[in-house]
Design an enzyme around this catalytic site. Sequence first.
Site, PDB file in Angstrom:
ATOM      1  N   HIS A   1       0.843  -1.197   0.000  1.00 58.05           N
ATOM      2  CA  HIS A   1       0.000   0.000   0.000  1.00 58.05           C
ATOM      3  C   HIS A   1       0.877   1.246   0.000  1.00 58.05           C
ATOM      4  CE1 HIS A   1      -3.221  -2.721   0.876  1.00 58.05           C
ATOM      5  NE2 HIS A   1      -2.709  -3.061   2.040  1.00 58.05           N
TER       6      HIS A   1
ATOM      7  N   ARG B   1      -1.168  -4.789  -6.234  1.00 53.92           N
ATOM      8  CA  ARG B   1      -0.953  -6.244  -6.221  1.00 53.92           C
ATOM      9  C   ARG B   1       0.303  -6.526  -7.038  1.00 53.92           C
ATOM     10  NH1 ARG B   1      -5.682  -7.873  -8.645  1.00 53.92           N
ATOM     11  NH2 ARG B   1      -6.830  -7.643  -6.715  1.00 53.92           N
TER      12      ARG B   1
ATOM     13  N   GLU C   1      -1.819  -0.267   8.282  1.00 48.20           N
ATOM     14  CA  GLU C   1      -2.819  -1.200   8.809  1.00 48.20           C
ATOM     15  C   GLU C   1      -2.200  -2.123   9.852  1.00 48.20           C
ATOM     16  OE1 GLU C   1      -4.312  -3.596   5.576  1.00 48.20           O
ATOM     17  OE2 GLU C   1      -2.304  -4.047   4.854  1.00 48.20           O
TER      18      GLU C   1
END
Length: 322
Positions: A105, A200, A122
């Site tokens: 990310h 990804r 996160e």
Amino acid sequence: MHSKLYPLQFEPILKDRIWGGEKLKTVLNKPITSKITGESWEISTVPGDISIVANGDWQGKSLNEIIDLSPDAVLGTQVHERFGKQFPLLFKYLDAREDLSIQVHPNDELAQKRHHSFGKTEMWYVMQADENARIIVGFKENSNAAEYVESLKNKSLLTILDTKMAQAGDVFFLETGTVHAIGAGLVVAEIQQTSDITYRIYDFDRVDAQGNTRELHVDLALDAINYNKVETQKEYAKITNESNTVVDCPYFTTNFIPLDGVVTVYKSGTTFTVYMCVDGFFEIEYNNTVFKYIKGDTVLIPAGMNTFILNGKASVLEIYIS
């Protein structure tokens, strides 16, 4: 308005994923109907996936609507000042029947420039782990873009990435730029910035039911990746009936509460609080009303709820913005 405040639950936003399974139903009581449900978005204001209140006077209203009605009372004075009327966090449960793709990310700066979005720092709390379940997180040793690109070309990426065995209760904190993947056999509670930006970079050459591979974002990822070795696993205290700090970062603070009995909670009104019940059951008593929660429930405490009581036998994650 303030007299109406109460603990808010939301309709789960369920997402089918190529790697998903059925544990969100069997382990966490979510109303899933498919055999490949990978995610339950518990509290979200990601465009297109806005949470709807499931209980009480505000049932049927969106989270954005109730923030709009009274941002200080819902978000908290400091959160409102810092983020405006945006809800800055996203809460999910994930069921990985298969490995997730290896991804990364971007940070706030890059995400803002490219996508007009927050970045995505996160954390994962492992709720259930099959034997030998693992996660991929960061590089084994300090690396660089050239080595990384070469490893993608000759399909040896997994040899330079770090793998950790994962068990229930483990916590992993992933700053932006950390290459990562949740491995098969894990149910995870995920707390993150409000962002759906994922690059990804490798998907194990999988194809979907139509024989298509999923899109990769190899070029976008190049300058988003932190190529240095990082320490992601968090050790934390588990003192009964206390808020034990697990993660304290600029975007959120997460505490672990091993609840056994009654705890009175006092809040200052500066930030909302979210409780995720990761095991057991508990109640919140507020304004002479009792609200009940079981494993897999997520509840948003508006900032204007200053004093309330937790009561039960549970493992609870407590999340707010410092």
